[in-house]
Write a protein that holds these residues in place. Structure first.
Motif, PDB file in Angstrom:
ATOM      1  N   ARG A 116       0.818  -1.200   0.000  1.00 14.00           N
ATOM      2  CA  ARG A 116       0.000   0.000   0.000  1.00 14.00           C
ATOM      3  C   ARG A 116       0.863   1.266   0.000  1.00 14.00           C
ATOM      4  N   ILE A 117       1.982   1.241   0.711  1.00 13.68           N
ATOM      5  CA  ILE A 117       2.870   2.413   0.734  1.00 13.68           C
ATOM      6  C   ILE A 117       3.477   2.645  -0.643  1.00 13.68           C
ATOM      7  N   VAL A 118       3.925   1.582  -1.291  1.00 15.33           N
ATOM      8  CA  VAL A 118       4.490   1.704  -2.650  1.00 15.33           C
ATOM      9  C   VAL A 118       3.425   2.234  -3.605  1.00 15.33           C
ATOM     10  N   GLU A 119       2.207   1.705  -3.500  1.00 18.38           N
ATOM     11  CA  GLU A 119       1.106   2.201  -4.335  1.00 18.38           C
ATOM     12  C   GLU A 119       0.892   3.690  -4.118  1.00 18.38           C
ATOM     13  N   LEU A 120       0.854   4.101  -2.859  1.00 22.83           N
ATOM     14  CA  LEU A 120       0.588   5.500  -2.546  1.00 22.83           C
ATOM     15  C   LEU A 120       1.644   6.413  -3.153  1.00 22.83           C
ATOM     16  N   VAL A 121       2.912   6.060  -2.990  1.00 20.84           N
ATOM     17  CA  VAL A 121       4.000   6.894  -3.502  1.00 20.84           C
ATOM     18  C   VAL A 121       3.963   6.964  -5.028  1.00 20.84           C
ATOM     19  N   LEU A 122       3.828   5.809  -5.683  1.00 22.00           N
ATOM     20  CA  LEU A 122       3.845   5.781  -7.144  1.00 22.00           C
ATOM     21  C   LEU A 122       2.621   6.471  -7.741  1.00 22.00           C
ATOM     22  N   LEU A 123       1.455   6.230  -7.151  1.00 20.70           N
ATOM     23  CA  LEU A 123       0.244   6.837  -7.691  1.00 20.70           C
ATOM     24  C   LEU A 123       0.228   8.345  -7.505  1.00 20.70           C
ATOM     25  N   LEU A 124       0.744   8.827  -6.376  1.00 23.71           N
ATOM     26  CA  LEU A 124       0.821  10.276  -6.177  1.00 23.71           C
ATOM     27  C   LEU A 124       1.736  10.913  -7.215  1.00 23.71           C
TER      28      LEU A 124
END
Length: 406
Positions: free
Chosen positions: A205-213
């Motif tokens: 979820r953290i990787v998703e958040l960083v990449l999607l932002l």
């Protein structure tokens, strides 16, 4: 014997191939638009630009101080509930104190924005923080009041499970701040909790958040900003044909960014909060993409807000004798108010046309529900989402541009 061809015929019954064709054409057309954007403007994406903007913004320290000041309102609500639990003050005085506290929660960001005129990003962060505090403290106040009524009427039941918190043992700062950080708007004395943190799930979820932002900010830089800037002249000249063309050009990237933001916030960010706080209830959304009516969309795309509105507005109004339609309308108006609050205040403007546009969804919802159903209703819902937002964005940005051009 009759010929067999008399019992055969052509018709449109299986649309799968046509739908696939529409998808292919949509992909190709948007690839062309994306390529045209790159050829016209070059690469505009700069991952460090947003970070530099936030750090060098002269309003950042003042905005962070304002966000920190929200703790004063949280502590005020806690002290008020503590005094009510010990019967130091009457219910009427407690209700008045909560009302005054809630009023200041909404008014302080408004005064800050119009006096100091910070940039929209920091204004949005401040308004979002105070709006969240307002909604959560309403739930905190209501639940504790219900517990006091149950205790006074001797209807409070002994829990079957040990270590289950009962009123007023829940009135601690630790409990209140836990509620302020967990991904829910509805207060409970005993929240469902997970036994441990799933490290792999949290890391994903953290990787998703960083990449999607990063993807969202890149799309805004590369696609949205040029489209919005090029829309200013047609709006100034009231060139309706070009205005429609700009709106349609903005619709696809705007909605794509909205979908990414939805996933980023409701799936990645809220699950991160839930995981690190051991919060067990992770139903943040349902299948709103299948909505065949606008009311179903509003009920399913934001479950925390829907639960809060149902629990603290809709059901109390029904118990007070209001009709279902009246309670639903009030819930929608409250939702429209907060949507406008989170947009109008950061931009230092209130536009009646925008609020009317939100309210207009009430008759629109009735029309769609009455005349359209199934796939047709779903298409109508998607059209209202895809076309409605670009119009609002262009008009707000245009008005903000004119107000700050001098």
């Amino acid at each position: 014997m009759q010929d067999s061809y008399l019992h055969t015929g052509s018709g449109f019954q299986n649309y799968r191939g046509i739908i696939n064709l529409a998808i292919v054409l949509l992909i190709l057309s948007n690839m062309r638009v994306a390529l045209d954007n790159l050829l016209k403007y070059g690469v505009l994406v700069d991952p460090t630009q947003w970070l530099e903007y936030l750090i060098r913004d002269p309003h950042n320290v003042r905005a962070l101080a304002l966000i920190s000041f929200s703790n004063v309102m949280i502590l005020t609500a806690y002290i008020t509930e503590l005094a009510l639990s010990k019967s130091y003050i009457q219910e009427s005085l407690g209700s008045a104190l909560h009302f005054i506290n809630s009023f200041f929660i909404l008014i302080i960001p408004l005064v800050y924005v119009f006096v100091y005129q910070p940039t929209p990003i920091w204004s949005s962060l401040a308004c979002s923080t105070y709006s969240m505090a307002f909604i959560k403290l309403i739930s905190y106040k209501d639940v504790n009041r219900w517990c006091r009524k149950d205790k006074m009427s001797k209807k409070q039941k002994t829990p079957d499970v040990q270590n289950l918190v009962q009123y007023p043992n829940n009135l601690t700062l630790k409990d209140l701040y836990y509620f302020m950080f967990v991904p829910t708007l509805c207060y409970e004395l005993n929240f469902p909790k997970t036994p441990y943190i799933r490290k792999n799930f949290l890391l994903r979820r953290i990787v998703e958040l960083v990449l999607l932002l990063q993807l969202i900010m890149g799309l805004i830089q590369q696609w949205m900003i040029p489209a919005v800037v090029n829309s200013m002249q047609p709006f100034d000249e009231m060139d309706y044909y070009r205005m429609i063309e700009r709106m349609l050009k903005l619709a696809i990237p705007n909605h794509f960014i909205w979908l990414l933001f939805f996933y980023c916030y409701f799936h990645s960010y809220l699950n991160i909060l839930g995981e690190i706080t051991y919060f067990g209830d992770r139903q943040f959304y349902l299948d709103w993409w299948n909505a065949e009516t606008i009311p179903y969309f509003w009920r399913t795309w934001n479950i925390p807000v829907h639960r809060w509105a149902t629990r603290h507005v809709y059901k109390p109004m029904l118990k007070a004798g209001f009709r279902n339609s009246q309670a639903s309308t009030v819930v929608f108006l409250i939702s429209a108010f907060f949507h406008e609050y989170l947009v109008s205040v950061p931009l230092r403007m209130f536009r009646l046309w925008s609020f009317i546009g939100m309210v207009a969804q009430i008759p629109l919802a009735s029309v769609i529900s009455r005349f359209l159903s199934g796939n047709y209703g779903n298409v109508a819902v998607w059209l209202s989402l895809i076309l409605g937002q670009p119009i609002a964005i262009l008009m707000y940005v245009h008005d903000y541009y004119l107000a700050n051009a001098a």
